[in-house]
Design a protein around this motif. Structure first.
Motif, mmCIF file in Angstrom:
data_model
loop_
_atom_site.group_PDB
_atom_site.id
_atom_site.type_symbol
_atom_site.label_atom_id
_atom_site.label_comp_id
_atom_site.label_asym_id
_atom_site.label_seq_id
_atom_site.Cartn_x
_atom_site.Cartn_y
_atom_site.Cartn_z
ATOM 1 N N CYS A 3 -83.229 33.023 16.181
ATOM 2 C CA CYS A 3 -83.520 33.514 17.517
ATOM 3 C C CYS A 3 -82.197 33.878 18.167
ATOM 4 C CB CYS A 3 -84.250 32.437 18.319
ATOM 5 S SG CYS A 3 -84.746 33.016 19.954
ATOM 6 N N LYS A 4 -82.031 35.112 18.586
ATOM 7 C CA LYS A 4 -80.739 35.619 19.023
ATOM 8 C C LYS A 4 -80.120 34.771 20.106
ATOM 9 C CE LYS A 4 -78.491 39.871 20.584
ATOM 10 N NZ LYS A 4 -78.708 41.285 20.934
ATOM 11 N N GLU A 5 -80.917 34.381 21.104
ATOM 12 C CA GLU A 5 -80.368 33.610 22.216
ATOM 13 C C GLU A 5 -80.239 32.126 21.871
ATOM 14 O OE1 GLU A 5 -83.153 35.390 22.379
ATOM 15 O OE2 GLU A 5 -82.670 37.139 23.609
ATOM 16 N N LEU A 6 -81.176 31.593 21.093
ATOM 17 C CA LEU A 6 -81.276 30.152 20.944
ATOM 18 C C LEU A 6 -80.802 29.658 19.584
ATOM 19 C CD1 LEU A 6 -84.785 30.007 22.585
ATOM 20 C CD2 LEU A 6 -82.649 29.318 23.648
ATOM 21 N N LYS A 7 -80.520 30.569 18.659
ATOM 22 C CA LYS A 7 -80.002 30.193 17.340
ATOM 23 C C LYS A 7 -80.931 29.257 16.580
ATOM 24 C CE LYS A 7 -76.268 32.434 18.494
ATOM 25 N NZ LYS A 7 -76.069 33.811 18.022
ATOM 26 N N THR A 8 -82.212 29.454 16.729
ATOM 27 C CA THR A 8 -83.177 28.609 16.028
ATOM 28 C C THR A 8 -83.501 29.209 14.664
ATOM 29 O OG1 THR A 8 -84.174 27.908 18.112
ATOM 30 C CG2 THR A 8 -85.472 27.571 16.116
ATOM 31 N N LYS A 9 -83.205 28.478 13.591
ATOM 32 C CA LYS A 9 -83.552 28.919 12.240
ATOM 33 C C LYS A 9 -84.957 28.429 11.928
ATOM 34 C CE LYS A 9 -78.891 28.755 10.219
ATOM 35 N NZ LYS A 9 -78.057 27.792 10.925
ATOM 36 N N VAL A 10 -85.805 29.319 11.449
ATOM 37 C CA VAL A 10 -87.159 28.957 11.042
ATOM 38 C C VAL A 10 -87.282 29.254 9.551
ATOM 39 C CG1 VAL A 10 -89.626 29.280 11.447
ATOM 40 C CG2 VAL A 10 -88.001 29.578 13.329
ATOM 41 N N LEU A 11 -87.422 28.203 8.751
ATOM 42 C CA LEU A 11 -87.409 28.318 7.297
ATOM 43 C C LEU A 11 -88.715 27.805 6.727
ATOM 44 C CD1 LEU A 11 -83.861 26.804 6.844
ATOM 45 C CD2 LEU A 11 -84.437 29.226 6.905
ATOM 46 N N ARG A 12 -89.206 28.485 5.708
ATOM 47 C CA ARG A 12 -90.508 28.138 5.152
ATOM 48 C C ARG A 12 -90.379 27.514 3.772
ATOM 49 N NH1 ARG A 12 -94.954 32.674 4.251
ATOM 50 N NH2 ARG A 12 -96.343 31.604 2.822
ATOM 51 N N LEU A 13 -91.063 26.418 3.571
ATOM 52 C CA LEU A 13 -91.068 25.691 2.307
ATOM 53 C C LEU A 13 -92.267 26.119 1.492
ATOM 54 C CD1 LEU A 13 -90.286 23.334 0.408
ATOM 55 C CD2 LEU A 13 -91.507 21.818 1.959
ATOM 56 N N TRP A 43 -89.713 25.038 19.759
ATOM 57 C CA TRP A 43 -88.759 25.714 18.886
ATOM 58 C C TRP A 43 -87.427 26.051 19.567
ATOM 59 C CZ3 TRP A 43 -91.483 29.877 15.363
ATOM 60 C CH2 TRP A 43 -92.456 29.247 14.567
ATOM 61 N N PRO A 44 -87.454 26.595 20.793
ATOM 62 C CA PRO A 44 -86.176 26.973 21.410
ATOM 63 C C PRO A 44 -85.207 25.813 21.600
ATOM 64 C CG PRO A 44 -88.005 28.007 22.566
ATOM 65 C CD PRO A 44 -88.605 26.988 21.651
ATOM 66 N N LYS A 45 -85.697 24.582 21.541
ATOM 67 C CA LYS A 45 -84.837 23.415 21.740
ATOM 68 C C LYS A 45 -84.356 22.820 20.418
ATOM 69 C CE LYS A 45 -87.374 22.249 25.970
ATOM 70 N NZ LYS A 45 -88.184 21.217 26.670
ATOM 71 N N LEU A 46 -84.766 23.431 19.313
ATOM 72 C CA LEU A 46 -84.457 22.901 17.994
ATOM 73 C C LEU A 46 -83.497 23.823 17.261
ATOM 74 C CD1 LEU A 46 -88.125 21.984 17.001
ATOM 75 C CD2 LEU A 46 -86.398 20.454 18.006
ATOM 76 N N SER A 47 -82.682 23.244 16.390
ATOM 77 C CA SER A 47 -81.741 24.031 15.608
ATOM 78 C C SER A 47 -82.397 24.619 14.369
ATOM 79 C CB SER A 47 -80.541 23.167 15.204
ATOM 80 O OG SER A 47 -79.629 23.909 14.425
ATOM 81 N N VAL A 48 -83.235 23.830 13.707
ATOM 82 C CA VAL A 48 -83.925 24.260 12.493
ATOM 83 C C VAL A 48 -85.379 23.810 12.553
ATOM 84 C CG1 VAL A 48 -84.088 23.969 9.981
ATOM 85 C CG2 VAL A 48 -81.846 24.213 11.054
ATOM 86 N N VAL A 49 -86.288 24.693 12.165
ATOM 87 C CA VAL A 49 -87.703 24.358 12.000
ATOM 88 C C VAL A 49 -88.060 24.632 10.544
ATOM 89 C CG1 VAL A 49 -90.077 24.906 12.660
ATOM 90 C CG2 VAL A 49 -88.267 24.940 14.395
ATOM 91 N N VAL A 50 -88.416 23.596 9.815
ATOM 92 C CA VAL A 50 -88.813 23.748 8.421
ATOM 93 C C VAL A 50 -90.337 23.793 8.355
ATOM 94 C CG1 VAL A 50 -88.740 22.757 6.107
ATOM 95 C CG2 VAL A 50 -86.746 22.548 7.619
ATOM 96 N N ASP A 51 -90.859 24.930 7.914
ATOM 97 C CA ASP A 51 -92.306 25.121 7.833
ATOM 98 C C ASP A 51 -92.768 24.761 6.426
ATOM 99 O OD1 ASP A 51 -94.918 25.910 7.861
ATOM 100 O OD2 ASP A 51 -94.532 28.013 8.360
#
Length: 267
Positions: free
Chosen positions: A31-41, A207-215
């Motif tokens: 996320c450009k502003e929040l730098k949240t990485k969303v990665l899928r397992l 999500w915006p408050k998290l650094s990484v979200v592992v799906d």
């Protein structure tokens, strides 16, 4: 190890507030502003490990991203064997406080810790049961409560001498703990008093408050009950704090196999 059968690719999402996301090298969406990485397992295929997609990070690289975020004091979202959780380094007081803020959690409600191996429990807890009992219940959907040791961060649950410990039956979580080399503080991935989550879209507002979200996809159990929480801090006794999703099998181990007597508890 089992976790090597898992491969990871990014989860490409572009809607609402995330429409301005930019794709970074290695195919990791941020996320450009929040730098949240969303990665899928991705789970293994019926014929073996999932195929890695060209240009996307493999399992080791995604683990590295998640460990790096944790080591930098961030909070991440992770799948477990029961529900989705929020995790941070338990020994990092600022990260622990951030986890409470993200959830809006009452500061008098404890966080559990998560480790990768049974032997690590002895470092952070004063164990009064046989190791065979631990191996019968863990890894699994159970949180065992013991008296805490002096090694554990004093700012984690400072209002109690007890701490709950988990080893989820989930290869990603076990490997994550092993790579961090210290316990994770773990709590459910939802705003306090809201329903537990079994898919990442259910806590998208966090999500915006998290650094990484592992799906990791939908949690298989789907019960939303969370782990069974049992207090084993008293010698020869157990007390059920929360029934959770594994009550019957847990009581069977504690009572019938090891002869522990039950004290009145609360659900």
């Amino acid at each position: 190890m089992r976790f090597l059968r898992y491969w990871f690719v990014e989860l490409l999402r572009s809607r609402g507030a995330h429409s301005s996301a930019v794709v970074r090298p290695h195919g990791t969406e941020m996320c450009k502003e929040l730098k949240t990485k969303v990665l899928r397992l991705l789970p293994p295929t019926s014929n073996g490990p999932s195929v890695q997609h060209e240009g996307h990070p493999d399992g080791a690289e995604v683990l590295r991203h998640t460990v790096k975020a944790l080591k930098e004091g961030h909070v991440v979202a992770v799948p477990t064997d029961t529900i989705y959780g929020l995790a941070c380094l338990a020994q990092n007081s600022e990260a622990v406080a951030k986890t409470y803020d993200i959830k809006g959690r009452n500061s008098q409600k404890p966080l559990a810790i998560c480790v990768g191996e049974v032997q690590e429990i002895y470092k952070y807890c004063k164990v009064k049961v046989k190791e065979e009992l631990l191996n019968d219940l863990l890894p699994g959907p159970v949180t065992l409560v013991f008296e805490r040791s002096e090694v554990l961060n004093a700012d984690l649950n400072p209002f109690t001498s007890l701490v709950g410990v988990r080893i989820p039956d989930h290869p990603f979580m076990r490997r994550l703990c092993q790579m961090c080399g210290e316990p994770l503080a773990l709590t459910s991935a939802n705003i306090s008093s809201h329903t537990s989550t079994v898919a990442v879209h259910e806590f998208e507002e966090l999500w915006p408050k998290l650094s990484v979200v592992v799906d990791g996809g939908p949690i298989g159990d789907q019960s939303r009950l969370g782990s069974t929480v049992v207090d084993l801090s008293a010698l020869g006794k157990y007390r059920i704090i929360r029934a959770g999703c594994a009550l019957s099998s847990t009581v069977d181990v504690l009572n019938r196999k090891y002869g522990l007597s039950e004290e009145p508890g609360e659900d």
